[in-house]
Design an enzyme around this catalytic site. Sequence first.
Site, mmCIF file in Angstrom:
data_model
loop_
_atom_site.group_PDB
_atom_site.id
_atom_site.type_symbol
_atom_site.label_atom_id
_atom_site.label_comp_id
_atom_site.label_asym_id
_atom_site.label_seq_id
_atom_site.Cartn_x
_atom_site.Cartn_y
_atom_site.Cartn_z
ATOM 1 C CB ALA A 77 -0.917 -0.013 1.222
ATOM 2 C CE1 TYR A 202 -5.406 1.316 7.089
ATOM 3 C CE2 TYR A 202 -5.367 -0.218 5.236
ATOM 4 C CZ TYR A 202 -4.968 0.135 6.517
ATOM 5 O OH TYR A 202 -4.126 -0.687 7.225
#
Length: 379
Positions: A77, A202
């Site tokens: 990520a 997220y």
Amino acid sequence: MSEVQQQGCAAGVDHDREVPEVDLVSPLKIRDVVVRNRIVVSPMCQYCAEDGLASDWHLVHLGSRAVGGAGMVFVEATAVTPEGRISPGDMGIWSEGHVEPLARIARFVTSQGAVPAIQLAHAGRKGSCEAPWKGGARIKTKEAGGWTVLAPSAIPFNDDDPLPVALDEAGIGQVVAAFEAATRRALAAGFQVMEIHAAHGYLLHEFLSPLSNQRSDQYGGSLENRMRLVLHVAERLRGIVPNGLPLFVRISATDWAEGGWDVEQSVVLSARLKALGVDLIDVSSGALVPKANIPVAKGFQVPLARKIRAEAKIMTGAVGLITEAKQANEIITGGEADLVFIAREMLREPYWALKAQQELGQDPSWPIPYGYAVRRRAK
């Protein structure tokens, strides 16, 4: 079957192998990109970058999995802004200075016959945390190295965390622009697959779930409104990514929590993403709230990938407690998913893909310097 160009010390696809059916070790073409098998190294945060810069660790970590035979290798990520990091050690792509360290990884992964891929991310309210081996607690002050975190609504992840700042429309526009700029940099670095991270609690996932999104404007309330930001980001990125390159989206198909995001909403979202030109949904689950009733078991998320694939009519990737070649192969041959994302087992065994080839009756595509020695000893 399209050939995979061999470069340097790479090993190619075994083109003489007869494939009676689609299986784990058969290639997959997505747009103009040919993946040599259905095995993907899932994005896995290493929490050891400095100022977001990829280092020798990342090159060797990811390069060894390409050497190990995986068809696609994802960079972890990668934050589109500094405040989009989970921890100070997260990789980033918010400046031009991040491009060449990432390009070095993409070049090497490509040279080994694997497809280099990158996951673009913004941590939202789950940012500004210590690395997991330091406890993972929220860094609450700038003096301690933390930063102000952003969210759709001023609702913290943990009850004792400082309140996140709820994004206004201008802030949302800045997030979209950051994803666009990051995509252009990722393309310049040579990545062939872009993945939007809209999972695991997220920022983009936070907009999707009514547990974290309590807005009353066009980004909150109804399913249409809660999907708006994810769809907008996907549409804008699809307009930037060349037509021949794939665009993936990772989602948490369910929050595993009452009143939260669920698989039925995920099917709707996935169908809408397909209409915008998204090629594959990388199906994970959970991580939006700290207390969720998750039925963790071998392959527990695979049924979610199967449902989305069948009902939204889009390719999916399966992930989560997939450890054995036979198990992974059955996911593909059973039509449950189109790719299998392997995470922790790849940490334990970088050559998992080569061993899977052997278990499934294919001559492992060892890199030339390794293959010579391995085959010679076997005679």
